[in-house]
Scaffold this active site. Structure first.
Site, mmCIF file in Angstrom:
data_model
loop_
_atom_site.group_PDB
_atom_site.id
_atom_site.type_symbol
_atom_site.label_atom_id
_atom_site.label_comp_id
_atom_site.label_asym_id
_atom_site.label_seq_id
_atom_site.Cartn_x
_atom_site.Cartn_y
_atom_site.Cartn_z
ATOM 1 N N GLY C 143 0.830 -1.191 0.000
ATOM 2 C CA GLY C 143 0.000 0.000 0.000
ATOM 3 C C GLY C 143 0.868 1.246 0.000
ATOM 4 O O GLY C 143 2.064 1.195 0.303
ATOM 5 N N CYS C 144 0.263 2.381 -0.335
ATOM 6 C CA CYS C 144 1.020 3.623 -0.438
ATOM 7 C C CYS C 144 1.500 4.082 0.941
ATOM 8 O O CYS C 144 2.671 4.419 1.115
ATOM 9 C CB CYS C 144 0.183 4.695 -1.118
ATOM 10 S SG CYS C 144 -1.469 4.898 -0.422
ATOM 11 N N TYR C 145 0.605 4.096 1.928
ATOM 12 C CA TYR C 145 1.023 4.513 3.267
ATOM 13 C C TYR C 145 2.081 3.574 3.836
ATOM 14 O O TYR C 145 3.088 4.036 4.394
ATOM 15 C CB TYR C 145 -0.178 4.581 4.222
ATOM 16 C CG TYR C 145 -1.131 5.702 3.954
ATOM 17 C CD1 TYR C 145 -0.734 7.044 4.058
ATOM 18 C CD2 TYR C 145 -2.460 5.460 3.611
ATOM 19 C CE1 TYR C 145 -1.626 8.086 3.830
ATOM 20 C CE2 TYR C 145 -3.356 6.496 3.379
ATOM 21 C CZ TYR C 145 -2.940 7.802 3.491
ATOM 22 O OH TYR C 145 -3.825 8.831 3.267
ATOM 23 N N THR C 147 4.331 1.923 2.351
ATOM 24 C CA THR C 147 5.632 2.186 1.726
ATOM 25 C C THR C 147 6.356 3.325 2.432
ATOM 26 O O THR C 147 7.523 3.211 2.817
ATOM 27 C CB THR C 147 5.449 2.500 0.237
ATOM 28 O OG1 THR C 147 4.887 1.344 -0.414
ATOM 29 C CG2 THR C 147 6.775 2.860 -0.426
ATOM 30 N N GLY C 148 5.657 4.435 2.626
ATOM 31 C CA GLY C 148 6.288 5.597 3.256
ATOM 32 C C GLY C 148 6.634 5.374 4.722
ATOM 33 O O GLY C 148 7.668 5.839 5.204
#
EC number: 1.2.1.38
Lengths: 332, 332, 332, 332
Positions: C143-145, C147-148
């Site tokens: 997921g995008c979150y 990853t960060g």
């Protein structure tokens, strides 16, 4: 080939560095900045970490002696200090400033200063002057507004069909450069459209020069403004025609005019998001009862500046004009 | 006085509620919403918590029987279902839809539908029709674009000085209403300017009607677009004049035309930030060699809709037109 | 190599098309969209005009039979309908949905549905699982979150130094997809920060899984929100440490952890503008008296989705992980 | 009553002018600006045209001798030059700078300068110190971040329930003042969230002071950042509680704590758009398994500065605290 950039700390300079990082033939061997001389490029332009190990140098000619081509990305009035020397040393030049776009007399009147070191240049609106650019040693890269407006009106001007055209243009704020000012202060721009130099912007004279080549009696009006965004110029060209043309005829005229131009795309509708980060100029055409509106969209830092400069470099060096520039826009 | 709002869940409706919350004479006693019938207003419009204890009602006439004046803030084609009844019941009406702005024949042609229940209304551009509005039972509140454009051009049209005018207008996205759509989807608008209905927006006919009253041979062109912001309309009026006027003469003409109009401010430069949240229309005038550019700025939801509606209500009820509206803009 | 995309009309799909247009080894031979089946890709994604002549196909397996690798870019719950078949046909898969990121039991609890067709996948946070990805047939793209956040905390978690970490994340609105809704309606977002699923976002479980591999007793809190922009996720990781570390020690830990990772750049400060349009994750570290704040910035559509998917594809196919992805960010 | 403003050209000064233009009891009789001395207020703050005929004066005491109350809206370190004199002349003062918010010792340590002219002041977070403010001659108006954070955490701190709280705050860029800088340059902020002074912002000490009054052992962390907008502060207070509380209990605690506070609204969800332009602080409460997140939203220039200053003025002068401030937010 070896490339130099004089004035690499501003937006057009960093944009050249960004674009050339992916160019398969060009290598940047010298990039000057008075302010950051001696510092690593990536320490100033942190987004370029991983791409350049070079340090900023001074703009002295000796630093650029090995270059095949140099971009001058300095303010107008400054470029003329470097260009003649570079040409004398057998180095080709793409000047991104305004110094060589107009004939000497017009330049001195419009910019209010004597032109030291005038040389004739080819006006670098690539789609209009491709053949001359291939042979040129000095190309004067167009202003951002002239790029969007001239591309929007040329097909009709060439047929001498324009009675009057009113260009109402909206630019992203990077057009104002990277120096902070009241004009670029966030709260002064947020959720606003700010017209400036409303009837007196100097880019006007480039439009008169280039569209006048096609049609000498064309009447041109131009108003620039900034909109709350970073990149992009959207141009509404309100064209009052001699005679009537159907939508189909109009589209055919534009498709034919630009049929060999990869970077001009005739679309049903255009949007800044559809060109951002790319060298494209998208154009759509909207005939009404009173006039035709031609809408064009460019990224002001790419097709409106550094991308077109690389497109011109490609032609001057004998490459395909799209080399290193066939990147899709960053949508959305 | 007692006020009703038919259609209070959209942006013009909630804006009326916002403005009337501070009006010293008006009390909202009924506000309808089919969608939210029976719910507290503040539970739907959470920004109004603390200001209204009222529930949304249905739009039936009986709910509005005690009102002195009703605002109809419903889509065009809907208002005509309520307005005749309200007038028959002796209730004054300010219609914010398009239903009563044009003569019947033009309306039916432009909006492509039969007008049931046509009555003549006064066109509610307050600064132009103040005396008739005072006597009116039905006022047709102008469109947002016509407000900005007509105010920008009227002083010159009145003197029959306009050869041609091109209105290039940029609106905040609240102009598209509060229903989500691809048009209002954030990523489709971010950092973009989006022209739409480029040569065919229906507000055009209000401009023709009102400026034509001053000068019958005026040539008008109009292109609307949205910019990435919530509120505001900035209009560039590119005016091609008959004859020449100096900057001083132009300013004098505008100052005199609007000398009794609190809400029109003649400024040296204008900005949406300088009018946002207020009922002001700021105007600046920029003569050039080829044309005069008049720039006007309004908040599309206030002077372009609900604020002007309250301004009209004030006149219809015998109050000072600025009552409850003398609020400074929210800068920056 | 030949590539297919199942679900190519949404943002992650169009981003794959954008990135792969410049990939020197991959050719997209099939791209499905139920909604646009039979239409040219560039007529739907107009920004891609000039790059693809392909038409959207249906998602049937037969259309993807010649592919070496397929990206599934469909909503969670949908991917599991395609993945097992593709694998059975000997086609490698990078799944961009959430369907294969968690173990079966956790998935079913968190997503509230039975998992049909569960297979074990490698979690595709490339920097953490490089070697397994090289051998994998199925990679579950993070997921995008996650990853960060995981990239921000892993170096400290690996040393089991974290007492507690609070992730406060801000995402561009493309994270919400390309379907209009009240959430993505421009006026609901303009000049706002909107937290949502404040203590209950499902991406939380990916963080627990991955950081828990390093340190089983880590306490994690996570709040997502959207900010008014199109692309990007900025993460503030508020880390409460066991023991003290100097700024130099912290930087050394991060530099070493990521020394072989081209796409993670340790910077003195980070900014979304410095990574936008690129596959980079920039990280800066800020020790204070009470805690250490680690800030990470990614482009949610690139490193947070389609870019990382291509990075994983590269490894699965034996290419250098940066192939086709060494593009500088689009600054500013 | 007669009011003066020392430092009326910056954002807090112009915001005072905006708010006081509608105050039924207060009249601004003197407003100083060194830079614009002698110029009409409305020529500098063009949005105020029509509201003030006054000219900017110098900050000399003699210009303010007739005032009942003076607002000092100058940078910290400057206010201390005016405040003692004003008090000696029997003039009440609301100081919007940081000069009187902390005890002398803490001030000198945190701001790194000697405090000349220290006097004790009441800390002007109105909802916490109402009774003392009524009797005060000098009120130290709180910082913008402290206003949003302290209001979010006070009800739980008063019950000594907080183990640890992490404040992650996002401010509009007007918080940086009206002087252009690289920090406020549009392209450096567009579509970005920019954390700054990440573990070391001086507003931290106001939080420690005020929440510490309720609960001496509270652990506080704070990180500020700017988001791309003009006005507003959104605070996520990640609260780690001692013991468990249900959603209902939490809401009851907040409702009771603020039951007499018109300007604090307990909402189910909050948004900067729901408070912009108003003196409200909206709060919502979101319990999760690991912690409770309290979200607060204010307009940084109103409740976070000049609005709260007027609220304090009202109490000091014996008026209802809401006088002239009961304005709905400007939504959307």
């Amino acid at each position: 080939m070896k490339v130099g950039i004089i004035g690499a700390s501003g937006y057009t300079g960093s944009e050249l560095l960004r674009i050339l990082a992916n160019h398969p033939e060009a290598e940047v061997i010298a990039a000057s900045s008075r302010r950051y001389e001696g510092q690593k490029i990536w320490k100033v332009h942190r987004f370029l970490k991983g791409f350049y190990d070079l340090e900023f140098c001074s703009p002295e000619l000796s630093n650029f002696g090995d270059c095949d081509l140099v971009f001058t990305a300095v303010p107008h009035g400054e470029a003329m200090k470097y260009v003649p020397q570079l040409l004398d040393s057998g180095i080709k030049v793409v000047d991104i400033s305004a110094d060589y776009r107009l004939d000497k007399e017009t330049y001195e009147r419009v910019y209010g200063k004597k032109h030291e070191g005038y040389v004739e240049a080819v006006y670098g609106l690539t789609e209009l002057h491709r053949e001359e650019i291939k042979k040129a040693n000095l190309v004067a890269n167009p202003g951002c507004y002239p790029t969007g407006t001239i591309l929007a009106a040329s097909p009709l001007a060439k047929l001498e069909l324009i009675e009057r055209v009113v260009f109402d243009c909206k630019s992203g704020i990077t057009g104002a450069g990277e120096s902070p000012s009241a004009f670029t202060h966030y709260p002064n721009l947020h959720e606003s459209i700010v017209p400036y130099k409303i009837t007196e912007h100097r880019h006007y004279y480039e439009m008169v020069q280039e569209l006048g080549r096609f049609q000498s009696d064309i009447k041109i009006s131009f108003t620039p403004q900034v909109y709350p965004g970073s990149r992009g110029i959207l141009t509404n060209a309100h064209v009052f025609l001699r005679g009537e043309l159907t939508r189909e005829e109009l589209y055919r005229i534009y498709e034919e005019f630009y049929e060999d131009s990869f970077f001009v795309r005739i679309q049903e509708s255009v949007s800044l998001s559809q060109v951002r980060g790319s060298n494209f100029c998208d154009i759509s055409i909207h005939p009404g009862e009173d006039r035709v509106v031609v809408v064009s969209a460019i990224d002001n830092l790419v097709k409106g500046a550094s991308g077109q400069a690389v497109q011109n470099m490609n032609l001057m060096m004998g490459f395909d004009e799209t080399l290193g520039l066939r990147t899709p826009p960053l949508f959305p």
